[in-house]
Design a protein around this motif. Structure first.
Motif, PDB file in Angstrom:
ATOM      1  N   LEU A 112       0.809  -1.219   0.000  1.00 19.47           N
ATOM      2  CA  LEU A 112       0.000   0.000   0.000  1.00 19.47           C
ATOM      3  C   LEU A 112       0.846   1.276   0.000  1.00 19.47           C
ATOM      4  O   LEU A 112       0.540   2.208  -0.751  1.00 19.47           O
ATOM      5  N   PRO A 113       1.929   1.347   0.808  1.00 20.29           N
ATOM      6  CA  PRO A 113       2.784   2.543   0.718  1.00 20.29           C
ATOM      7  C   PRO A 113       3.342   2.773  -0.688  1.00 20.29           C
ATOM      8  O   PRO A 113       3.405   3.919  -1.145  1.00 20.29           O
ATOM      9  N   PHE A 114       3.720   1.690  -1.378  1.00 23.31           N
ATOM     10  CA  PHE A 114       4.225   1.845  -2.749  1.00 23.31           C
ATOM     11  C   PHE A 114       3.130   2.393  -3.660  1.00 23.31           C
ATOM     12  O   PHE A 114       3.363   3.310  -4.461  1.00 23.31           O
ATOM     13  N   LEU A 115       1.924   1.843  -3.543  1.00 20.04           N
ATOM     14  CA  LEU A 115       0.834   2.276  -4.414  1.00 20.04           C
ATOM     15  C   LEU A 115       0.438   3.722  -4.124  1.00 20.04           C
ATOM     16  O   LEU A 115       0.086   4.472  -5.049  1.00 20.04           O
ATOM     17  N   LYS A 116       0.496   4.140  -2.865  1.00 20.18           N
ATOM     18  CA  LYS A 116       0.216   5.537  -2.523  1.00 20.18           C
ATOM     19  C   LYS A 116       1.297   6.447  -3.108  1.00 20.18           C
ATOM     20  O   LYS A 116       1.012   7.538  -3.612  1.00 20.18           O
ATOM     21  N   LEU A 152      -6.913  -3.529  -1.396  1.00 21.73           N
ATOM     22  CA  LEU A 152      -6.398  -3.184  -2.728  1.00 21.73           C
ATOM     23  C   LEU A 152      -7.576  -3.097  -3.686  1.00 21.73           C
ATOM     24  O   LEU A 152      -8.018  -4.097  -4.251  1.00 21.73           O
ATOM     25  N   THR A 153      -8.097  -1.893  -3.849  1.00 22.03           N
ATOM     26  CA  THR A 153      -9.276  -1.662  -4.679  1.00 22.03           C
ATOM     27  C   THR A 153      -8.863  -1.022  -6.004  1.00 22.03           C
ATOM     28  O   THR A 153      -7.672  -0.840  -6.285  1.00 22.03           O
ATOM     29  N   HIS A 154      -9.857  -0.630  -6.783  1.00 26.31           N
ATOM     30  CA  HIS A 154      -9.560   0.056  -8.044  1.00 26.31           C
ATOM     31  C   HIS A 154      -9.037   1.470  -7.817  1.00 26.31           C
ATOM     32  O   HIS A 154      -8.580   2.116  -8.767  1.00 26.31           O
ATOM     33  N   ASP A 155      -9.097   1.960  -6.600  1.00 24.57           N
ATOM     34  CA  ASP A 155      -8.456   3.240  -6.297  1.00 24.57           C
ATOM     35  C   ASP A 155      -6.939   3.086  -6.298  1.00 24.57           C
ATOM     36  O   ASP A 155      -6.215   4.002  -6.703  1.00 24.57           O
ATOM     37  N   GLU A 156      -6.468   1.935  -5.827  1.00 25.44           N
ATOM     38  CA  GLU A 156      -5.018   1.679  -5.773  1.00 25.44           C
ATOM     39  C   GLU A 156      -4.510   1.008  -7.056  1.00 25.44           C
ATOM     40  O   GLU A 156      -3.395   1.280  -7.507  1.00 25.44           O
ATOM     41  N   LEU A 157      -5.313   0.099  -7.581  1.00 25.67           N
ATOM     42  CA  LEU A 157      -4.946  -0.639  -8.790  1.00 25.67           C
ATOM     43  C   LEU A 157      -6.023  -0.343  -9.832  1.00 25.67           C
ATOM     44  O   LEU A 157      -7.093  -0.945  -9.820  1.00 25.67           O
TER      45      LEU A 157
END
Length: 253
Positions: free
Chosen positions: A112-116, A145-150
């Protein structure tokens, strides 16, 4: 743009294969299974089912039917040859439910930190996985991990093709287009794919013209050294990837 494999890259299995499968069997009184041979039995059944029904059955069967075939055959190869049909179905249902829940998975703490970080830097992120649709429908969202992140999520079951086929990676570029500011199709050289399998992730992405990196999530030194000898960029985790990109002469977003 950054694309990811799922298992072994963004998330990991919680508990061992034997714990989940043999635990389910014991719940239903099946104990004549050789635990020392079960991993090999599962791998044999998985390969056979994949060969008979590629891409988790594609349009020819449901993912649940595919997994039923694989799971029951795994037990037969491991010695449970006298298991009756009703018992086999109850064991399968327990296992299938477990692997459709967060009981069997955990997210890596750096995912999550990477995706943010990617979001802040204007990077579109997506998933490319040789898996069935349950990852996108339930498992990834339950882990946050939703479509907001991926922004896009592609699975071999739906595409009916698997990594390392270059068409998988090109499909990712086409699918990501609505999330990009530029109307022109993104150049593959502007894409980084991150995974944990040399053939499926590194070679597949490179054959499609993308950049690629592999993660040594489980500190397998010999394997990681072999990947490096064969030309792959190898990192311990996604925070190392951020550090590498920060040192590299590349433009993000």
């Amino acid at each position: 743009m950054v694309t990811f494999d799922v298992t072994g890259t963004l998330l990991s299995f919680r508990g061992s294969l034997e714990q989940h499968y043999l635990g389910a069997a014991n719940k239903h009184g099946v104990e004549n299974v050789d635990s020392t041979k079960f991993a090999d039995a599962f791998n044999k059944a998985y390969k056979e089912t994949s060969k008979l029904h590629p891409c988790f059955g594609g349009d020819g069967m449901t993912a649940k039917e595919w997994w039923r075939t694989c799971v029951i055959q795994s037990f037969r190869y491991a010695g449970a040859t006298t298991m009756d049909e009703k018992t086999a179905e109850m064991i399968f249902q327990r296992i299938y439910s477990t692997f459709g829940s967060i009981q069997a998975y955990e997210i890596f703490p750096d995912a999550l930190p990477f995706l943010k970080w990617a979001q802040r830097n204007g990077l579109v992120c997506g998933v490319l996985s040789n898996a069935d649709e349950r990852y996108g429908d339930s498992i990834l969202p339950m882990l946050g991990l939703t479509h907001d992140e991926l922004q896009f999520q592609l699975f071999s079951k739906d595409m009916k093709i698997e990594k390392p086929d270059a068409r998988v990676f090109m499909t990712a570029i086409q699918t990501a287009q609505p999330f990009l500011d530029d109307d022109e199709l993104v150049d593959p050289t502007h894409v980084l794919h991150i995974g944990n399998d040399f053939r499926k992730d590194f070679e597949g992405a490179r054959c499609a013209g993308m950049h690629a990196a592999l993660l040594d999530r489980y500190s397998e030194a010999e394997l990681a050294d072999e990947w490096r000898r064969r030309g792959a960029l190898v990192f311990r985790d996604l925070l190392d990837v951020v550090e590498f990109l920060g040192r590299s002469d590349c433009t993000l977003g």
